[in-house]
Scaffold this motif. Structure first.
Motif, short mmCIF file in Angstrom:
data_model
loop_
_atom_site.label_atom_id
_atom_site.label_comp_id
_atom_site.label_asym_id
_atom_site.label_seq_id
_atom_site.Cartn_x
_atom_site.Cartn_y
_atom_site.Cartn_z
N ILE A 296 21.21 20.18 -4.07
CA ILE A 296 20.19 19.12 -3.99
C ILE A 296 19.21 19.31 -5.15
O ILE A 296 18.76 20.42 -5.42
CB ILE A 296 19.45 19.18 -2.65
N ASN A 297 18.91 18.23 -5.82
CA ASN A 297 17.99 18.27 -6.95
C ASN A 297 16.55 18.26 -6.41
O ASN A 297 15.81 17.29 -6.55
CB ASN A 297 18.24 17.07 -7.87
N ILE A 298 16.16 19.38 -5.81
CA ILE A 298 14.90 19.44 -5.08
C ILE A 298 13.69 19.10 -5.95
O ILE A 298 12.88 18.24 -5.57
CB ILE A 298 14.72 20.83 -4.42
N PRO A 299 13.49 19.73 -7.11
CA PRO A 299 12.27 19.43 -7.88
C PRO A 299 12.16 17.96 -8.27
O PRO A 299 11.08 17.37 -8.19
CB PRO A 299 12.40 20.33 -9.11
N GLU A 300 13.26 17.36 -8.71
CA GLU A 300 13.21 15.97 -9.14
C GLU A 300 12.93 15.05 -7.94
O GLU A 300 12.14 14.10 -8.04
CB GLU A 300 14.49 15.56 -9.84
N ILE A 301 13.55 15.33 -6.83
CA ILE A 301 13.32 14.51 -5.63
C ILE A 301 11.85 14.59 -5.21
O ILE A 301 11.22 13.57 -4.90
CB ILE A 301 14.23 14.96 -4.48
N LEU A 302 11.28 15.79 -5.23
CA LEU A 302 9.89 15.94 -4.82
C LEU A 302 8.93 15.40 -5.89
O LEU A 302 7.82 14.97 -5.56
CB LEU A 302 9.59 17.39 -4.49
N ARG A 303 9.35 15.40 -7.15
CA ARG A 303 8.54 14.74 -8.18
C ARG A 303 8.46 13.25 -7.91
O ARG A 303 7.37 12.64 -7.98
CB ARG A 303 9.13 14.98 -9.57
N LEU A 304 9.59 12.65 -7.57
CA LEU A 304 9.59 11.22 -7.25
C LEU A 304 8.76 10.93 -6.02
O LEU A 304 8.09 9.88 -5.95
CB LEU A 304 11.04 10.74 -7.06
N ARG A 305 8.77 11.84 -5.06
CA ARG A 305 7.91 11.67 -3.89
C ARG A 305 6.44 11.76 -4.28
O ARG A 305 5.62 10.96 -3.81
CB ARG A 305 8.23 12.73 -2.82
N ASN A 306 6.09 12.74 -5.12
CA ASN A 306 4.72 12.84 -5.62
C ASN A 306 4.24 11.50 -6.16
O ASN A 306 3.14 11.02 -5.84
CB ASN A 306 4.63 13.87 -6.75
N LEU A 307 5.05 10.89 -7.03
CA LEU A 307 4.66 9.66 -7.70
C LEU A 307 4.59 8.48 -6.72
O LEU A 307 3.69 7.64 -6.82
CB LEU A 307 5.65 9.34 -8.83
N ALA A 308 5.52 8.44 -5.78
CA ALA A 308 5.52 7.35 -4.81
C ALA A 308 4.31 7.42 -3.89
O ALA A 308 3.65 6.41 -3.62
CB ALA A 308 6.82 7.37 -4.00
#
Length: 376
Positions: A296-308
């Motif tokens: 799972i691409n955890i950092p990128e997924i959570l970066r997108l969550r940060n922005l959303a």
């Protein structure tokens, strides 16, 4: 228009470049867009073998348009990595034929995205011989690479000293690759930033929240200013689909001075808002959670969550998240719903985030119809 030295290539490139991936509706619109770019002072055009008819359209423009002369512009085209030297030689000659030119100013290996790709380039039995031959006989003047790979891979590619420039993802909302910028600058490499408007956050269609936080500037203006104020960076890609889109962005062509006090204040406000909106759920992009047993691409997924969550950049988050599991090595990793709650990442996270919970939350926010690369 401002111009900067493109690292050790010694080419003087306009700080804004035209990327042609989106400008493919017709040869007429393609030609109109490039003609307008020349009028504005842009002297660098980026195309690729994989961008549909882009190389062919560009060749037709050189042949048929009196407004665009070959000597006025520098061309970068991109070819994928391959372990086959004969294949690379064939591709180089085909690009020259489609572009209707005797030489290519800058050839970039299109997507050194995996360690295997890098091995194909560095292996003496791979395509390096074909590339070196083209450099020696003048069909190619300068060699570089583009990448969607990990930071560690990018640094390794730069350290080979095979390349004179790099096409890189680096934006205000994605600063993971700052070390690559620094190393490329140390190596005197030209730095070409890929798609700041689109990959940098789809900033041509910002949310009301983001617009309010960036006022009195537009989010698009701020991200370009963030990059243009960095003297380590040579040029930024614009991907206009038509002349009108080009005109909307060209106002930034001479705004390459250091950030003003007002701009710095707005960026600080964005950071404060991020901290307040996310609280203890903020992923600070340390990447310590990797590797994940489920890929799972955890950092990128959570970066997108940060922005959303913080900036209501949900549309951008959906656009990127839906490419996971659908774009191969161009955007690797699995989606958040693949989490088995094994807990492997939890003790490695310095922020003590409840990563499985946040992954599921992100999946609910951003999942939908799958997306592929634009040119696919």
């Amino acid at each position: 228009m401002r111009y900067r030295r493109f690292g050790k290539t010694n080419l003087s490139l306009s700080v804004l470049s035209v990327g042609t991936m989106r400008c493919l509706d017709s040869r007429e619109i393609f030609q109109q867009t490039l003609q307008q770019a020349i009028v504005f002072g842009i002297n660098h055009i980026e195309t690729a073998r994989g961008y549909g008819q882009s190389e062919r359209y560009l060749g037709m423009v050189f042949e048929q348009s009196k407004a665009i002369v070959r000597s006025q512009v520098y061309i970068t085209t991109k070819l994928p990595p391959t372990p086959d030297a004969d294949q690379m030689k064939k591709w180089i000659n085909e690009s020259l034929e489609r572009l209707q030119v005797d030489y290519i100013d800058c050839l970039a290996i299109h997507g050194i995205n995996t360690w295997e790709h890098l091995q194909w380039i560095t292996d003496s039995n791979g395509c390096l011989n074909a590339l070196q031959e083209a450099l020696n006989d003048g069909r190619v003047l300068h060699l570089g690479f583009s990448t969607h790979g990990s930071l560690e891979l990018i640094l390794a590619a730069i350290e080979t000293d095979l390349f004179e420039f790099v096409n890189l993802h680096y934006y205000y909302f994605f600063q993971r690759h700052e070390r690559a910028i620094a190393l490329a600058h140390e190596k005197d490499m030209g730095v070409f930033i890929i798609s700041p408007a689109d990959k940098g956050g789809r900033l041509y269609t910002p949310s009301d929240t983001l617009k309010a936080l960036c006022s009195p500037f537009s989010p698009l203006e701020l991200t370009y200013r963030f990059l243009l104020s960095d003297r380590r960076i040579t040029t930024l890609s614009m991907g206009p689909a038509n002349p009108k889109e080009l005109e909307a962005m060209i106002l930034l062509r001479d705004q390459d001075e250091p950030l003003t006090a007002q701009e710095v204040s707005v960026f600080k406000g964005l950071e404060t808002h991020l901290d307040q909106a996310l609280g203890t759920d903020q992923c600070r992009q340390c990447y310590e959670c990797l590797p994940c047993p489920e890929n799972i691409n955890i950092p990128e997924i959570l970066r997108l969550r940060n922005l959303a969550v913080a900036y209501d950049m949900t549309g951008f988050g959906q656009y990127r998240y839906r490419m996971l599991e659908n774009a191969g090595h161009w955007f690797p990793g699995n989606k958040g719903n693949r989490c088995t709650e094994c807990g492997d990442c939890l003790p490695r996270c310095p922020e003590k985030l409840e990563i499985p919970t946040l992954l599921k939350d992100t999946h609910q926010r951003l999942n939908g119809s799958p997306r592929r690369r634009l040119w696919e």
